[in-house]
Design a protein around this motif. Structure first.
Motif, PDB file in Angstrom:
ATOM      1  N   ASP A   1      29.356 -34.890   8.289  1.00 29.81           N
ATOM      2  CA  ASP A   1      30.534 -34.080   8.011  1.00 29.81           C
ATOM      3  C   ASP A   1      31.751 -34.947   8.310  1.00 29.81           C
ATOM      4  O   ASP A   1      31.884 -35.486   9.408  1.00 29.81           O
ATOM      5  CB  ASP A   1      30.587 -32.835   8.900  1.00 29.81           C
TER       6      ASP A   1
ATOM      7  N   TRP B   1      34.048 -26.133   3.550  1.00 28.43           N
ATOM      8  CA  TRP B   1      33.730 -27.524   3.274  1.00 28.43           C
ATOM      9  C   TRP B   1      33.466 -27.730   1.795  1.00 28.43           C
ATOM     10  O   TRP B   1      33.187 -26.792   1.059  1.00 28.43           O
ATOM     11  CB  TRP B   1      32.499 -27.977   4.067  1.00 28.43           C
TER      12      TRP B   1
ATOM     13  N   VAL C   1      31.028 -30.170  -0.702  1.00 25.66           N
ATOM     14  CA  VAL C   1      29.838 -31.023  -0.660  1.00 25.66           C
ATOM     15  C   VAL C   1      29.977 -32.113  -1.723  1.00 25.66           C
ATOM     16  O   VAL C   1      30.223 -31.822  -2.890  1.00 25.66           O
ATOM     17  CB  VAL C   1      28.548 -30.204  -0.903  1.00 25.66           C
TER      18      VAL C   1
ATOM     19  N   CYS D   1      29.603 -33.764   3.649  1.00 22.24           N
ATOM     20  CA  CYS D   1      30.620 -32.718   3.494  1.00 22.24           C
ATOM     21  C   CYS D   1      31.976 -33.215   3.960  1.00 22.24           C
ATOM     22  O   CYS D   1      32.077 -34.018   4.882  1.00 22.24           O
ATOM     23  CB  CYS D   1      30.243 -31.483   4.308  1.00 22.24           C
TER      24      CYS D   1
END
Length: 124
Positions: A69, A102, A104, A114
């Protein structure tokens, strides 16, 4: 001494190319290039880096079980996503509804990651 995270290892078919993508994406640099290993990081003394190793002959066919992330400031988020796409990332659908905090994306070899909204925008 307690264990510490050293590298996140990513299997790659084209080690130099994928390492360059991630170095550019994170604004890091290539720290080490060997026959079967390329390491990128913020600098040689950084606590964690990414290590790219040969994936073998099989291609990725399912969603990653582990992914990264990434985040930035709220003002930079859309421009950073555009920058990642210009570097070779692409948007992917892994079942998100469109209401997530978020986006992707996948790197040039299909590894999902992400771009999440900054924590300050998630607190209500």
């Amino acid at each position: 001494m307690p264990l510490r995270l050293h590298h996140i290892v990513i299997d790659a078919h084209d080690l130099p190319s994928l390492a360059r993508f991630w170095a550019d994406a994170l604004r890091w640099r290539i720290l080490s290039v060997r026959d079967k290993e390329v390491v990128v990081g913020a600098d040689v003394d950084a606590p964690v880096g990414l290590c790219f190793m040969p994936a073998g002959s099989t291609r990725k066919t399912v969603k990653n079980r582990v992914h990264m992330d990434l985040t930035t400031t709220a003002d930079d988020r859309d421009s950073e996503i555009a920058r990642l796409i210009a570097l070779g990332a692409r948007r992917v659908d892994v079942g998100q509804t469109g209401r997530e905090s978020w986006d992707v994306l996948a790197d040039p070899e299909g590894n999902e990651f992400c771009v999440v909204r900054p924590k300050s925008t998630l607190v209500s």
